[in-house]
Design a protein around this motif. Sequence first.
Motif, PDB file in Angstrom:
ATOM      1  N   ASP A 265       0.976 -17.230 -17.863  1.00  0.00           N
ATOM      2  CA  ASP A 265       1.034 -16.076 -18.762  1.00  0.00           C
ATOM      3  C   ASP A 265       1.563 -14.863 -17.998  1.00  0.00           C
ATOM      4  O   ASP A 265       1.810 -14.913 -16.792  1.00  0.00           O
ATOM      5  CB  ASP A 265      -0.337 -15.780 -19.366  1.00  0.00           C
ATOM      6  N   ASP A 266       1.726 -13.746 -18.731  1.00  0.00           N
ATOM      7  CA  ASP A 266       2.324 -12.545 -18.134  1.00  0.00           C
ATOM      8  C   ASP A 266       1.522 -12.018 -16.953  1.00  0.00           C
ATOM      9  O   ASP A 266       2.076 -11.531 -15.964  1.00  0.00           O
ATOM     10  CB  ASP A 266       2.447 -11.441 -19.196  1.00  0.00           C
ATOM     11  N   PHE A 267       0.186 -12.100 -17.049  1.00  0.00           N
ATOM     12  CA  PHE A 267      -0.673 -11.582 -15.978  1.00  0.00           C
ATOM     13  C   PHE A 267      -0.348 -12.243 -14.647  1.00  0.00           C
ATOM     14  O   PHE A 267      -0.127 -11.572 -13.629  1.00  0.00           O
ATOM     15  CB  PHE A 267      -2.147 -11.818 -16.343  1.00  0.00           C
ATOM     16  N   TRP A 268      -0.297 -13.570 -14.633  1.00  0.00           N
ATOM     17  CA  TRP A 268      -0.059 -14.292 -13.390  1.00  0.00           C
ATOM     18  C   TRP A 268       1.379 -14.159 -12.905  1.00  0.00           C
ATOM     19  O   TRP A 268       1.632 -14.107 -11.697  1.00  0.00           O
ATOM     20  CB  TRP A 268      -0.437 -15.768 -13.558  1.00  0.00           C
ATOM     21  N   VAL A 269       2.319 -14.068 -13.841  1.00  0.00           N
ATOM     22  CA  VAL A 269       3.721 -13.888 -13.449  1.00  0.00           C
ATOM     23  C   VAL A 269       3.874 -12.601 -12.659  1.00  0.00           C
ATOM     24  O   VAL A 269       4.474 -12.563 -11.578  1.00  0.00           O
ATOM     25  CB  VAL A 269       4.638 -13.874 -14.690  1.00  0.00           C
ATOM     26  N   ARG A 270       3.315 -11.511 -13.170  1.00  0.00           N
ATOM     27  CA  ARG A 270       3.457 -10.215 -12.509  1.00  0.00           C
ATOM     28  C   ARG A 270       2.751 -10.191 -11.157  1.00  0.00           C
ATOM     29  O   ARG A 270       3.297  -9.703 -10.160  1.00  0.00           O
ATOM     30  CB  ARG A 270       2.879  -9.117 -13.403  1.00  0.00           C
ATOM     31  N   ARG A 271       1.531 -10.707 -11.107  1.00  0.00           N
ATOM     32  CA  ARG A 271       0.770 -10.661  -9.856  1.00  0.00           C
ATOM     33  C   ARG A 271       1.408 -11.503  -8.764  1.00  0.00           C
ATOM     34  O   ARG A 271       1.508 -11.077  -7.612  1.00  0.00           O
ATOM     35  CB  ARG A 271      -0.665 -11.142 -10.103  1.00  0.00           C
ATOM     36  N   VAL A 272       1.838 -12.686  -9.125  1.00  0.00           N
ATOM     37  CA  VAL A 272       2.450 -13.574  -8.135  1.00  0.00           C
ATOM     38  C   VAL A 272       3.707 -12.945  -7.545  1.00  0.00           C
ATOM     39  O   VAL A 272       3.911 -12.925  -6.329  1.00  0.00           O
ATOM     40  CB  VAL A 272       2.784 -14.952  -8.761  1.00  0.00           C
ATOM     41  N   ILE A 273       4.551 -12.379  -8.402  1.00  0.00           N
ATOM     42  CA  ILE A 273       5.790 -11.768  -7.917  1.00  0.00           C
ATOM     43  C   ILE A 273       5.491 -10.517  -7.095  1.00  0.00           C
ATOM     44  O   ILE A 273       6.130 -10.258  -6.066  1.00  0.00           O
ATOM     45  CB  ILE A 273       6.720 -11.433  -9.089  1.00  0.00           C
ATOM     46  N   GLY A 274       4.509  -9.719  -7.511  1.00  0.00           N
ATOM     47  CA  GLY A 274       4.143  -8.533  -6.748  1.00  0.00           C
ATOM     48  C   GLY A 274       3.706  -8.872  -5.338  1.00  0.00           C
ATOM     49  O   GLY A 274       4.119  -8.230  -4.364  1.00  0.00           O
ATOM     50  N   VAL A 275       2.883  -9.899  -5.193  1.00  0.00           N
ATOM     51  CA  VAL A 275       2.428 -10.339  -3.868  1.00  0.00           C
ATOM     52  C   VAL A 275       3.612 -10.840  -3.035  1.00  0.00           C
ATOM     53  O   VAL A 275       3.727 -10.529  -1.838  1.00  0.00           O
ATOM     54  CB  VAL A 275       1.366 -11.449  -4.007  1.00  0.00           C
ATOM     55  N   ILE A 276       4.503 -11.599  -3.657  1.00  0.00           N
ATOM     56  CA  ILE A 276       5.680 -12.112  -2.943  1.00  0.00           C
ATOM     57  C   ILE A 276       6.536 -10.970  -2.416  1.00  0.00           C
ATOM     58  O   ILE A 276       6.963 -10.978  -1.248  1.00  0.00           O
ATOM     59  CB  ILE A 276       6.520 -13.017  -3.869  1.00  0.00           C
ATOM     60  N   LEU A 277       6.768  -9.968  -3.246  1.00  0.00           N
ATOM     61  CA  LEU A 277       7.620  -8.847  -2.829  1.00  0.00           C
ATOM     62  C   LEU A 277       7.022  -8.081  -1.654  1.00  0.00           C
ATOM     63  O   LEU A 277       7.733  -7.737  -0.699  1.00  0.00           O
ATOM     64  CB  LEU A 277       7.849  -7.898  -4.008  1.00  0.00           C
ATOM     65  N   LEU A 278       5.722  -7.800  -1.707  1.00  0.00           N
ATOM     66  CA  LEU A 278       5.083  -7.087  -0.595  1.00  0.00           C
ATOM     67  C   LEU A 278       5.134  -7.910   0.684  1.00  0.00           C
ATOM     68  O   LEU A 278       5.361  -7.376   1.779  1.00  0.00           O
ATOM     69  CB  LEU A 278       3.629  -6.749  -0.957  1.00  0.00           C
ATOM     70  N   GLY A 279       4.948  -9.228   0.553  1.00  0.00           N
ATOM     71  CA  GLY A 279       5.045 -10.095   1.725  1.00  0.00           C
ATOM     72  C   GLY A 279       6.434 -10.093   2.318  1.00  0.00           C
ATOM     73  O   GLY A 279       6.614 -10.052   3.548  1.00  0.00           O
ATOM     74  N   VAL A 280       7.446 -10.106   1.457  1.00  0.00           N
ATOM     75  CA  VAL A 280       8.831 -10.106   1.919  1.00  0.00           C
ATOM     76  C   VAL A 280       9.159  -8.800   2.648  1.00  0.00           C
ATOM     77  O   VAL A 280       9.823  -8.798   3.688  1.00  0.00           O
ATOM     78  CB  VAL A 280       9.783 -10.317   0.726  1.00  0.00           C
ATOM     79  N   VAL A 281       8.698  -7.671   2.100  1.00  0.00           N
ATOM     80  CA  VAL A 281       8.928  -6.380   2.756  1.00  0.00           C
ATOM     81  C   VAL A 281       8.296  -6.367   4.139  1.00  0.00           C
ATOM     82  O   VAL A 281       8.921  -5.947   5.127  1.00  0.00           O
ATOM     83  CB  VAL A 281       8.353  -5.226   1.905  1.00  0.00           C
ATOM     84  N   ALA A 282       7.056  -6.834   4.236  1.00  0.00           N
ATOM     85  CA  ALA A 282       6.353  -6.839   5.521  1.00  0.00           C
ATOM     86  C   ALA A 282       7.093  -7.692   6.548  1.00  0.00           C
ATOM     87  O   ALA A 282       7.296  -7.269   7.696  1.00  0.00           O
ATOM     88  CB  ALA A 282       4.932  -7.372   5.327  1.00  0.00           C
ATOM     89  N   ILE A 283       7.515  -8.877   6.132  1.00  0.00           N
ATOM     90  CA  ILE A 283       8.227  -9.776   7.053  1.00  0.00           C
ATOM     91  C   ILE A 283       9.538  -9.148   7.508  1.00  0.00           C
ATOM     92  O   ILE A 283       9.899  -9.207   8.692  1.00  0.00           O
ATOM     93  CB  ILE A 283       8.484 -11.135   6.379  1.00  0.00           C
ATOM     94  N   THR A 284      10.256  -8.536   6.571  1.00  0.00           N
ATOM     95  CA  THR A 284      11.550  -7.929   6.904  1.00  0.00           C
ATOM     96  C   THR A 284      11.386  -6.785   7.887  1.00  0.00           C
ATOM     97  O   THR A 284      12.140  -6.661   8.857  1.00  0.00           O
ATOM     98  CB  THR A 284      12.243  -7.418   5.629  1.00  0.00           C
ATOM     99  N   LEU A 285      10.388  -5.928   7.670  1.00  0.00           N
ATOM    100  CA  LEU A 285      10.171  -4.794   8.573  1.00  0.00           C
ATOM    101  C   LEU A 285       9.775  -5.274   9.967  1.00  0.00           C
ATOM    102  O   LEU A 285      10.200  -4.694  10.980  1.00  0.00           O
ATOM    103  CB  LEU A 285       9.090  -3.877   8.003  1.00  0.00           C
TER     104      LEU A 285
END
Length: 247
Positions: free
Chosen positions: A96-116
């Motif tokens: 559902d929409d709740f899990w779609v948003r949360r999963v992607i939000g966590v992925i994006l923050l993880g990607v930013v951290a790894i890149t930095l």
Amino acid sequence: MMDLAWTGWLLLGIAAVVIGISKTAVPGAGTIAVAIFAAVLPARQSTGVILLLLIVADIFAVVMYRRHANWRALLGLAPAVIVGVVVGTAFLAVADDFWVRRVIGVILLGVVAITLIRRRMPPGIDDERPHRVAAATYGTLGGFTTMVANAAGPVMSMYFLAARFPVKEFLGTAAWFFAIVNIAKVPFSVGLGLITMPGLVIDAILVPLVVGGALTGRWIANRIPQRFFEHLVIVFTIAGALYLLIA
């Protein structure tokens, strides 16, 4: 979907301009447009509406930066992206929409951290050709996030940023990547019922604003310094991720 108040149309219009600018000048800003569409329209259906607008902006970006693409990087990403799109389609069919948003939000923050973290490593560790593991990881995440929420812009921006592409090469490679991926997503979106006739009407109304944003973005890209460009990419990625987590 056509029963929108004037404030809804205003927000969609702003988002359409942002889509154009994000494709030709500020990658990552498109996440803001995704968030606006998801807030104004039903979240799942909004992905189908925004997909066709993204394709219009992709066409302009490809025309503007077609000579600057790094095809070696694109070919290296292809297998992982295909896997990510398939997994994303399966996830979208059950989540559902709740899990779609949360999963992607966590992925994006993880990607930013790894890149930095990677950008703080000695120069020798990040050579001109990103490691195969990085290509596989970012490619899979990019395919997944673009399928479930049209939110792969920040993920792939982090990958191209880690590869230290100059502004024009960054924009050219991203333009071809998203043009190919977004067009390939159309049959999946039709099969999931995300592209509808009311959505097509909304697209037809907003297309001129996307074009205007794309042309404005080209003007901006010719004047933006490399360091400021990189900072914008990171800021917009974090902002988009936080919105998806708290919305």
